[in-house]
Every structure is written in structure tokens, then in C-alpha cells.
Scaffold this motif. Structure first.
Motif: not given
Length: 152
Positions: A3-6, A114-119, A123-125
Motif C-alpha cells: 500500500a505504501f508503494r502504491i 498526453v501522458r509520457v511515462q517510463q516504468f 517494480t513496474q511502478m
């Protein structure tokens, strides 16, 4: 602990939201006859996604061409979404931070997110996020005052 990671991921995403106002920012790589030209970046220097060029050229009888380029975390794939739908997956090579993409997409005069994102690969976060609004006509004051919509 999960929950903390989320919660930390959500907080990081909220902290990196950027607003693209859609006016006047010029870039060398933009087409001189582009309908929209601008730039955006993540708010945190620790999550360095920069979108140096946003260039949209309307199509004559169909979809237009959306071009974007910038800098991101080397070695991580860059996911680009327009209105919550995948637009591009860009490979950012190890040792390099620059990226670019171009593809056809139909955009109307509405406000587009527009959302530009890296994971993070382990952790796939979200490791880095930049979000901005794109509108083909000048924004009105209500558009600028409203918070960006939540990503899907």
C-alpha cells in the motif's frame, strides 16, 4: 508495504504533472507549418522526462501527424498515451537519453491529455511521468484553470 508503494507511486505521478498551455513555444525541430508547437517536462529533476518538441500537423483528408521528441531515462522504454490510449512505445537506448516518435493520429479541437511515462523494470511502478494537455486551438481561461484529468 505494498500500500505504501502504491501511495508513493500515486504521489510521484501527481508531483510530476505538467500543463501544456498550447501557445507560442517554438522548437528548432518543429515544422514551420505545424498547427501546434510546444514543449513540456516532468516537474521533478529526479524523474527527468522532457518533451522538447510537440508538433501536430492536420491531415488534408484524414488523420494528422503528431511528432514528439525529448529526453528520458536511458535504457527504459517510453510509453506515450493520448487520451488514455497508447500512441507510441519508444526504445530509449542504454547510454542515450534522447528519443523521438512520429505517427498519424486523428485529433479534434477538444483538449487532449498526453501522458509520457517510463516504468521501473523491477517494480513496474512509474519511474518518470510527464503529462500535458494538447489543444489545436488557443486555450480558454477555464481550460487553463482546471486540473488535468486523472490518467486511466
Amino acid at each position: 508495504m505494498n500500500a505504501f508503494r502504491i501511495l508513493a507511486g500515486v504521489a510521484a505521478m501527481a508531483a510530476t504533472v505538467c500543463l501544456f498551455q498550447g501557445t507560442g513555444a517554438l522548437a528548432e525541430d518543429a515544422a514551420p507549418d505545424a498547427d501546434v508547437v510546444g514543449s513540456a517536462s516532468s516537474a521533478s529533476h529526479k524523474a527527468p522526462i522532457k518533451v522538447d518538441v510537440v508538433d501536430y500537423k492536420r491531415g488534408e483528408d484524414g488523420p494528422g501527424t503528431l511528432k514528439m521528441s525529448g529526453k528520458a531515462i536511458p535504457g527504459l522504454d517510453l510509453h506515450i498515451f493520448v487520451d488514455g490510449r497508447p500512441f507510441a512505445l519508444v526504445k530509449v537506448p542504454e547510454g542515450e537519453s534522447t528519443w523521438s516518435t512520429e505517427d498519424e493520429i486523428q485529433l479534434d479541437d477538444a483538449v487532449h491529455l498526453v501522458r509520457v511515462q517510463q516504468f521501473d523494470e523491477k517494480t513496474q511502478m512509474p519511474a518518470a511521468t510527464a503529462m500535458f494537455r494538447l489543444k489545436l486551438t488557443p486555450p480558454n481561461p477555464e481550460d487553463l484553470a482546471a486540473p488535468p484529468p486523472r490518467p486511466e
